[in-house]
Design an enzyme around this catalytic site. Structure first.
Site, PDB file in Angstrom:
ATOM      1  N   HIS A 122       0.870  -1.179   0.000  1.00  0.00           N
ATOM      2  CA  HIS A 122       0.000   0.000   0.000  1.00  0.00           C
ATOM      3  C   HIS A 122       0.911   1.235   0.000  1.00  0.00           C
ATOM      4  O   HIS A 122       2.020   1.187   0.542  1.00  0.00           O
ATOM      5  CB  HIS A 122      -0.836  -0.051   1.282  1.00  0.00           C
ATOM      6  CG  HIS A 122      -1.899   0.993   1.384  1.00  0.00           C
ATOM      7  ND1 HIS A 122      -1.651   2.271   1.801  1.00  0.00           N
ATOM      8  CD2 HIS A 122      -3.223   0.942   1.139  1.00  0.00           C
ATOM      9  CE1 HIS A 122      -2.784   2.958   1.822  1.00  0.00           C
ATOM     10  NE2 HIS A 122      -3.758   2.176   1.416  1.00  0.00           N
ATOM     11  N   ASP A 199       3.019  -4.579   8.155  1.00  0.00           N
ATOM     12  CA  ASP A 199       1.858  -3.709   7.994  1.00  0.00           C
ATOM     13  C   ASP A 199       0.617  -4.579   8.107  1.00  0.00           C
ATOM     14  O   ASP A 199       0.220  -5.249   7.160  1.00  0.00           O
ATOM     15  CB  ASP A 199       1.934  -3.020   6.629  1.00  0.00           C
ATOM     16  CG  ASP A 199       0.650  -2.277   6.288  1.00  0.00           C
ATOM     17  OD1 ASP A 199      -0.273  -2.243   7.122  1.00  0.00           O
ATOM     18  OD2 ASP A 199       0.575  -1.729   5.167  1.00  0.00           O
ATOM     19  N   GLN A 202      -4.598  -4.829   7.082  1.00  0.00           N
ATOM     20  CA  GLN A 202      -5.655  -5.684   6.540  1.00  0.00           C
ATOM     21  C   GLN A 202      -5.740  -7.025   7.255  1.00  0.00           C
ATOM     22  O   GLN A 202      -6.462  -7.918   6.800  1.00  0.00           O
ATOM     23  CB  GLN A 202      -5.403  -5.928   5.041  1.00  0.00           C
ATOM     24  CG  GLN A 202      -5.493  -4.691   4.181  1.00  0.00           C
ATOM     25  CD  GLN A 202      -6.913  -4.160   4.047  1.00  0.00           C
ATOM     26  OE1 GLN A 202      -7.870  -4.851   4.350  1.00  0.00           O
ATOM     27  NE2 GLN A 202      -7.033  -2.917   3.611  1.00  0.00           N
ATOM     28  N   LYS A 225     -10.336  -0.482  10.158  1.00  0.00           N
ATOM     29  CA  LYS A 225     -10.456  -1.668   9.305  1.00  0.00           C
ATOM     30  C   LYS A 225     -10.741  -2.916  10.130  1.00  0.00           C
ATOM     31  O   LYS A 225     -10.758  -4.025   9.609  1.00  0.00           O
ATOM     32  CB  LYS A 225      -9.170  -1.866   8.498  1.00  0.00           C
ATOM     33  CG  LYS A 225      -8.936  -0.749   7.469  1.00  0.00           C
ATOM     34  CD  LYS A 225      -7.764  -1.088   6.583  1.00  0.00           C
ATOM     35  CE  LYS A 225      -7.196   0.140   5.898  1.00  0.00           C
ATOM     36  NZ  LYS A 225      -7.982   0.611   4.757  1.00  0.00           N
ATOM     37  N   CYS A 363      -4.604   2.539  -3.823  1.00  0.00           N
ATOM     38  CA  CYS A 363      -3.374   3.005  -3.171  1.00  0.00           C
ATOM     39  C   CYS A 363      -2.266   1.984  -3.321  1.00  0.00           C
ATOM     40  O   CYS A 363      -1.472   1.784  -2.387  1.00  0.00           O
ATOM     41  CB  CYS A 363      -3.614   3.309  -1.689  1.00  0.00           C
ATOM     42  SG  CYS A 363      -4.657   4.723  -1.425  1.00  0.00           S
TER      43      CYS A 363
HETATM   44  C1  LIG Z   1      -2.255  -2.657   3.492  1.00  0.00           C
HETATM   45  C2  LIG Z   1      -2.567  -1.306   4.061  1.00  0.00           C
HETATM   46  N1  LIG Z   1      -1.610  -0.610   4.685  1.00  0.00           N
HETATM   47  C3  LIG Z   1      -1.847   0.601   5.226  1.00  0.00           C
HETATM   48  C4  LIG Z   1      -3.077   1.196   5.144  1.00  0.00           C
HETATM   49  C5  LIG Z   1      -3.282   2.537   5.773  1.00  0.00           C
HETATM   50  O1  LIG Z   1      -4.062   2.391   6.921  1.00  0.00           O
HETATM   51  P1  LIG Z   1      -4.795   3.630   7.611  1.00  0.00           P
HETATM   52  O2  LIG Z   1      -5.986   3.923   6.790  1.00  0.00           O
HETATM   53  O3  LIG Z   1      -5.170   3.109   8.976  1.00  0.00           O
HETATM   54  O4  LIG Z   1      -3.846   4.748   7.687  1.00  0.00           O
HETATM   55  C6  LIG Z   1      -4.100   0.512   4.492  1.00  0.00           C
HETATM   56  C7  LIG Z   1      -5.450   1.093   4.361  1.00  0.00           C
HETATM   57  O5  LIG Z   1      -5.742   1.950   3.627  1.00  0.00           O
HETATM   58  C8  LIG Z   1      -3.849  -0.762   3.941  1.00  0.00           C
HETATM   59  O6  LIG Z   1      -4.807  -1.428   3.310  1.00  0.00           O
END
Ligand SMILES: Cc1ncc(COP(=O)(O)O)c(C=O)c1O
Ligand SMILES: Cc1ncc(COP(=O)(O)O)c(C=O)c1O
Lengths: 405, 146, 405, 146
Positions: A122, A199, A202, A225, A363
């Site tokens: 992401h 990370d 998800q 999420k 993203c």
């Molecule tokens: C794999 C992944 N990493 C990071 C993020 C960023 O998370 P947040 O929306 O909590 O900043 C997301 C979500 O958009 C995501 O799907």
């Protein structure tokens, strides 16, 4: 065993019509809907306990502090942190990763050092590292992704070297749902002495995660999420590493004493929580953790895998629909394209049928490029979805093909 | 909720499926690139103009039905127009899509996009080619709809 | 004219008993209570519109995006920003100041440069600058405070020089309530070419603020101190300065395109809003702005000034109570000490009478040192307080004196 | 809500108002400083010990009633005790304030603080002197209750 209807009943937002048709929400990878208990926890906080935390002797402040710290403990227990202090409240996974990038990596990296990520990240797990590279002279290496959307392990291994100072990867890909073998990747990274970041944005809404077992150094969590409110997430970090790190922001609550000559940082985790935090957000996240514990990851995963295989079957049976990155180890995410129909048009037409999916690059532009696409359609599930939702998805896609295909 | 048929009128879907002006203009005097991060679309508009008159104009790039049809119809309608006329048409078109306070007079080929106004998320798709046109004409060469 | 009771009725948390006595909430400088309309806006968001923003074509996402952006416009209008894009959503005033410190000051300052603040700053307006000084070699200068708690203007002026690159001060002091002449101070700062930051955490919930009129470069806002939710605040900045600045965090939504070779930042304000923001928080803040507009700053200020003079009278009449920093231009904050009774004990005894005040150093340790104190008691008002609350405060203080004095 | 009189027992208020052991010990062998950021209290504990026995102990600094009384009573009770006995008393005292699962046997002079358990925000006040004592005895010299 809780019935489908009973679970869905817990989510007020699902019970509405969009243009006369019952909403089918298939965008949980963007953000999950919130169960009534989470909404009620927020309301109840504001109606009964609202106060600022940590420095107050009055009753409301004590209650608010307790609720906030209880939420920290709940998260620590959920993800198997070894103590509550390993959980730092931040805005979301993005801030968690930036905190590591600026608080851990920036002061430690220099020219010649390497950061290893993967092609399926992401943007939130790409850009913070690009910024650190720019700031320190380190360089960014990118492990390849296979055609089925799984990580190319050979590529990953071949990029690990003495120069690899930090390795960061998604536990689960948001764009295509690939589940990465977190423990295995961390073991490999550790063999070259790299610090590891997972990370988990998800992951924690969908499957049991154990921080201590994965044995990574940092784990990023996104509250919104995993049935929690927006504006709250966690950085889970090994206590000893957190202790060594410089603070992230300066302000109230993160210091022990302040004078113009000398300022002494507070202890972990407070050192990283400058200013008034999102108190109600943390309380809501605590309620979301309770919700997950009540339903159980077992139920959640089983349900999502069922929906995934059902969804793959339904989509494969539609002429002109192509699944993208449908790997074996996959979370409840269906990425697909429709012949001759641009994802953006698919999105609009589906919305018109009450079916909410996400379209675009999710993203994850580099991953899109990897598949030679500028955009895909993505239907993503949570425990509140049903096989009827999948049927509605299939019918709506056929409508899109009829109009534009 | 508005009717999907208002958005995907036959003329729109026809031009989306079979664009007439896709490609690059030879002897191009103006070029612009546009980007809509929302859908990932990228577009290149090339123009051959002389004495302030647009002799030919084409677009290249993949896009959704709305942005492709809009680019195609824009190109068709602008051939033979002066650069000043093109800018006036852009304003009219923009008004058609965003401003429901006053009725805007636009050629029939542009009026087919009036349904887009009811789909706010798609306005950027319909205007991408036009924004790119303007940036090409003003020679800064890059447009984005965000 | 809205009656006292009608206003108080809008705040559910006020209608509860603490140990059998009706709650008297006098800790609004820590955080204000939330009117029902703010709580309802959050609930309604989660029950009806919950979705991620900016990149979605489906209906919920469109609604969520609109609500979020409408909130931005509401804040911009409330504080007289010249366009909504001048408003950046952050967690709170602390993050706003850190954003300026790291995003504006850190890349621009160097050895020999000076940052000027005042002795009455909150830690959130001290520590971020100490960190920047540490990082850049710049040094921190501190303007003095007079005995009555007002800013020593001569000291402020004498510390301004060619070397002053940045000036940052509280619009209103949280510890003693002093209202600083923001426009005048900014004019002085600008004469030496300094960039100006106003910490408005304690201002926007209490009095009309006009960003464009004050003509500062940056203005920090705390949502939870102006009837809004926790976890949301704003940095208001001049558009041209924001454009020049580097982003704060990397991630989704703050970029236009990402590739491993090159990443292009998105436009202001999105450049500064990486990741999923506190969407429900922004929506709640929008509702708080509507609440303020409905009641009117006129009513709020009048009420608070009335309570302040009543409070000063009541406290002055109690033997052994000493007011701290009771300046002419003062917001609704009563700082005081009680002879022979430590503030911490006062706090506990008052809490026992249902009266919630804050005690301690109020995240303003240097100001405490200035007055030769390690802690004070602070009663702070908002529009929902009444003169009965003041009476209850007075009685409770007398009880504390009886027990310990 | 618990009763305020349980917190401010007469022995507590008496020692808070008239501490007997405020000051600095001459010929001090151990010194520790403690800090409770919650109330801003700072405390210095000085000890004169010989052969593992505490001959004298005093505290200095301003604090709330609970922390002052606790420091004063701690000093009174520890004179003549061994360092090991002091540590055992600390554990007992700490258990009295934080652990309601099991009854803790403590001297009467410490038992007056049992009411503090019902005021969780004040536990740190009551234990500050003790934490400072321990850090003085273990010679790292700094304690904080946060
Ligand atoms: C794999 C992944 N990493 C990071 C993020 C960023 O998370 P947040 O929306 O909590 O900043 C997301 C979500 O958009 C995501 O799907
Ligand atoms: C004057 C002042 N500045 C800054 C802050 C920090 O604000 P926030 O809690 O929104 O981070 C506060 C509040 O604690 C304050 O009173």
């Amino acid at each position: 065993m809780i019935t489908d209807a009973a679970i869905s009943d817990m989510f007020p937002a699902l019970h509405q019509s969009i243009g006369g048709k019952k909403l089918v929400y298939l965008d949980s990878a963007a953000t999950t809907q919130k169960p009534q208990c989470v909404i009620d926890a927020i309301t109840s906080f504001y109606e009964n306990d609202n106060a600022n935390i940590h420095r107050g002797v009055h009753t409301l402040s004590q209650r608010a502090t307790k609720s906030y710290e209880d939420a920290r403990t709940s998260v620590a227990n959920l993800v198997g942190a070894s103590r509550p202090e390993e959980v730092i409240f931040v805005r979301g996974a993005t801030e968690a990763i930036n905190l590591i990038a600026q608080g851990w990596a920036r002061p430690r990296l220099c020219d010649g050092d390497e950061i290893l990520i993967t092609e399926m990240e992401h943007h939130s797990n790409i850009v913070p590292w690009q910024m650190v590279c720019e700031q320190t002279g380190a360089s960014l290496k990118v492990a390849k992704v296979n055609d089925d959307g799984s990580l190319d392990l050979d590529s990953f291994k071949s990029l690990l070297s003495e120069d690899t100072v930090l390795v960061s990867f998604a536990h689960v890909s948001n764009a295509i749902g690939t589940i990465n073998p977190a423990k295995e990747l961390c073991t490999l990274a550790k063999e070259v002495g790299a610090t590891t970041v997972v990370d988990g944005a998800q992951a924690t809404g969908h499957m049991q995660v154990n921080f201590t077992e994965i044995d990574c150094d940092f784990y990023a969590i996104s509250g919104h999420k995993m049935f929690g409110p927006t504006g709250i997430g966690c950085l889970v970090g090994k206590y000893s590493l957190l202790e060594e790190m410089e603070p992230w922001q300066g302000g109230g609550d993160m210091i022990l004493t302040v004078s113009f000559e000398e300022t002494v940082w507070n202890e972990v985790p407070f050192k990283f929580e400058a200013g008034t935090p999102n108190i109600a957000g943390a309380v809501g996240l605590g309620a979301a953790v309770n919700f997950i514990n009540e339903i159980g990851y077992e139920t959640i995963s089983t349900k999502e895998q069922e929906l995934l295989s059902c969804g793959r079957k339904v989509l494969s049976s539609i002429d002109g629909v192509k699944l993208i990155g449908a790997s074996e180890d996959n979370s409840g995410v269906l990425a697909f394209t429709v012949n001759n129909v641009h994802p953006h048009d698919v999105g609009t037409i589906l919305d018109h049928s009450g079916v909410a999916i996400r379209t675009g690059n999710h993203c994850a532009e580099p991953l899109m490029n990897r598949f030679g696409l500028s955009a895909t359609c993505r239907a993503s599930f949570s425990v509140y979805n049903t096989t009827e939702d999948i049927d509605r998805l299939g019918v709506a896609i056929q409508e899109a093909i009829r109009i534009l295909g | 909720m508005s009717d999907l048929r208002e958005l995907y009128l036959e003329m729109v879907t026809d031009h989306a499926k079979n664009p007439r002006k896709r490609g690059k203009v030879d002897a191009c005097t103006h070029i612009g690139t546009g980007h809509n991060p929302l859908c990932g679309d990228k577009i290149v508009v090339t123009i051959a103009a002389e004495n302030g008159v647009i002799n030919d104009i084409k677009f290249d790039g993949e896009g959704c039905a709305i942005s492709t049809a809009s680019a195609d119809l824009m190109a068709e309608i602008l051939i033979g127009k002066t650069i000043d006329e093109a800018k006036i048409l852009f304003n009219g078109f923009h008004g058609l899509l965003t401003d429901d306070s006053q009725p805007t007079e636009v050629p029939r080929k542009l009026a087919v996009f009036s349904g887009v106004r009811e789909f706010p998320m798609r306005v950027k798709c319909a205007t991408l080619a036009w924004h790119t046109l303007i940036s090409a004409l003003e020679n800064d060469g890059e447009a984005t709809t965000e």
